[in-house]
Design an enzyme around this catalytic site. Structure first.
Site, PDB file in Angstrom:
ATOM      1  N   ARG A 236      34.971  43.312  47.014  1.00 51.24           N
ATOM      2  CA  ARG A 236      34.996  42.022  46.331  1.00 51.24           C
ATOM      3  C   ARG A 236      33.608  41.751  45.746  1.00 51.24           C
ATOM      4  O   ARG A 236      32.589  41.994  46.407  1.00 51.24           O
ATOM      5  CB  ARG A 236      35.392  40.890  47.277  1.00 51.24           C
ATOM      6  CG  ARG A 236      36.836  40.907  47.755  1.00 51.24           C
ATOM      7  CD  ARG A 236      37.815  40.667  46.610  1.00 51.24           C
ATOM      8  NE  ARG A 236      39.194  40.638  47.055  1.00 51.24           N
ATOM      9  CZ  ARG A 236      39.990  41.687  47.140  1.00 51.24           C
ATOM     10  NH1 ARG A 236      39.522  42.887  46.817  1.00 51.24           N
ATOM     11  NH2 ARG A 236      41.246  41.558  47.531  1.00 51.24           N
ATOM     12  N   GLU A 265      38.081  37.465  37.259  1.00 55.38           N
ATOM     13  CA  GLU A 265      38.904  38.503  36.645  1.00 55.38           C
ATOM     14  C   GLU A 265      40.131  37.877  35.990  1.00 55.38           C
ATOM     15  O   GLU A 265      40.606  36.846  36.438  1.00 55.38           O
ATOM     16  CB  GLU A 265      39.343  39.517  37.713  1.00 55.38           C
ATOM     17  CG  GLU A 265      38.180  40.244  38.372  1.00 55.38           C
ATOM     18  CD  GLU A 265      38.640  41.236  39.448  1.00 55.38           C
ATOM     19  OE1 GLU A 265      39.867  41.312  39.720  1.00 55.38           O
ATOM     20  OE2 GLU A 265      37.780  41.916  40.022  1.00 55.38           O
ATOM     21  N   HIS A 285      39.130  46.791  38.262  1.00 50.57           N
ATOM     22  CA  HIS A 285      39.844  46.510  39.512  1.00 50.57           C
ATOM     23  C   HIS A 285      41.124  47.346  39.625  1.00 50.57           C
ATOM     24  O   HIS A 285      42.235  46.821  39.781  1.00 50.57           O
ATOM     25  CB  HIS A 285      40.170  45.020  39.650  1.00 50.57           C
ATOM     26  CG  HIS A 285      40.345  44.607  41.092  1.00 50.57           C
ATOM     27  ND1 HIS A 285      40.201  43.315  41.518  1.00 50.57           N
ATOM     28  CD2 HIS A 285      40.654  45.333  42.205  1.00 50.57           C
ATOM     29  CE1 HIS A 285      40.409  43.242  42.825  1.00 50.57           C
ATOM     30  NE2 HIS A 285      40.680  44.466  43.258  1.00 50.57           N
TER      31      HIS A 285
END
Length: 325
Positions: A236, A265, A285
């Site tokens: 994270r 994001e 991601h």
């Protein structure tokens, strides 16, 4: 049931084998992304069951309270983006399979891919070759180097094993209970957090993002790293102090970073300072995003919908909501 699936960026969900489990239900799939409550409230106004893909869209009280037909949120893994109390008040059942004891091998594999790619300058060499140049840089091998694993949980333990297989010296920093497990598995514990950052050639972060771990990697920690070192974050973005990584890379300690996660994001339009740095390798991601993993994740999500529709819900996070529906 009327089912909505949000944030299917690649439009892949309807092509999964497990999608057939939703036969007989009315399914709407959204491929774009929005955090706008008004937009989401309009899109989901008739939705009875909502499918979320990990933590892509926050579902908080202002949205939940505008979805009177919503009865179920079917999810997989942790749910910091969902207001569970608001769900319970509105009679919305949250079901989520927390997959206990199961590491994300896909994330571990991507982490290792980023380590090799960054250390050997693979993206730069590919770009140079396509531009007509031959052997533009000199990278760094892994054998004999020190791999620092910050957080020794399910994924951290897998990464430590990869490091050992590549002939690296593995050094762990974590909570005492996790350090004890690492020692039992034959890995060394760092003498201190300071020594961990000073001695590691590669550091990989594998911590959950909670209040206690937000910003746990400070600018001072990064400044202790070697100018040849690499820090990797596939966990994270919030684990690193806000803005500290960009500044550290500009100052040259560490010399490189590889990240798969960002504070906000999705990152669109190349609008992030890390994307402007030559010593930062960035991916969007995709740690958990691979087909076999998607089949497993969505099969579980769809099973939860089927169980709820059949009157026997499973993996219920807020059982009090069952009495308010």
């Amino acid at each position: 049931m009327k089912i909505a699936i949000l944030d299917d960026y690649q439009d892949v969900v309807r092509r999964l084998d497990c999608y057939s489990k939703l036969q007989g239900h009315e399914v709407t799939v959204w491929n774009d992304h929005s955090k706008d409550v008004d937009v989401l409230a309009q899109r989901l106004k008739d939705t009875e069951a909502l499918v979320l893909i990990r933590e892509r869209t926050p579902v908080r009280a202002p949205l939940i309270e505008r979805l009177p037909k919503l009865k179920l949120i079917s999810h997989h893994s942790v749910y910091p983006h969902i207001d569970v109390e608001a769900c319970t008040r509105q009679g919305v059942v949250l079901c989520s399979n927390l997959h206990p004891g199961q590491p994300s091998y896909a994330t571990a594999e991507l982490t290792w891919g980023l380590i090799i790619a960054a250390m050997r300058h693979i993206p730069q060499e590919v770009a140079a070759l396509k531009a007509g140049r031959w052997q533009s840089t000199v990278g760094h091998g892994l054998r004999g180097k020190t791999l620092g694993v910050y957080g020794y949980g399910r994924i951290g333990a897998v990464i430590a094993g990869y490091g050992k297989a590549f002939g690296m010296k593995v050094l762990v920093w974590a909570r005492e209970a996790s350090l004890a497990r690492a020692r039992a598995d034959g890995y060394a514990a760092a003498r201190s957090k300071e020594a961990f950052f000073e001695e590691s050639d590669v550091i990989s972060l594998h911590l959950r993002l909670i209040a206690e771990t937000r910003g746990i990697v400070s600018a001072a920690d990064l400044a202790r790293m070697k100018p040849t070192a690499l820090i990797v974050n596939t966990s994270r973005a919030g684990l690193i102090e806000a803005g500290a990584l960009e500044k550290a890379l500009q100052l040259g300690r560490p010399g490189m970073a590889a990240v798969d996660v960002f504070e906000d994001e999705p990152v669109l339009g190349a609008n992030h300072p890390l994307l402007k740095l030559d010593n930062a390798l960035c991916t969007p991601h995709i740690g958990y995003v691979e087909r076999a993993g998607y089949e497993r994740i969505f099969s579980s999500i769809f099973d939860q919908i089927i169980a709820y529709a059949g009157g026997k819900p499973v993996n219920v996070i807020n059982p009090d909501a069952l009495t308010r529906g």
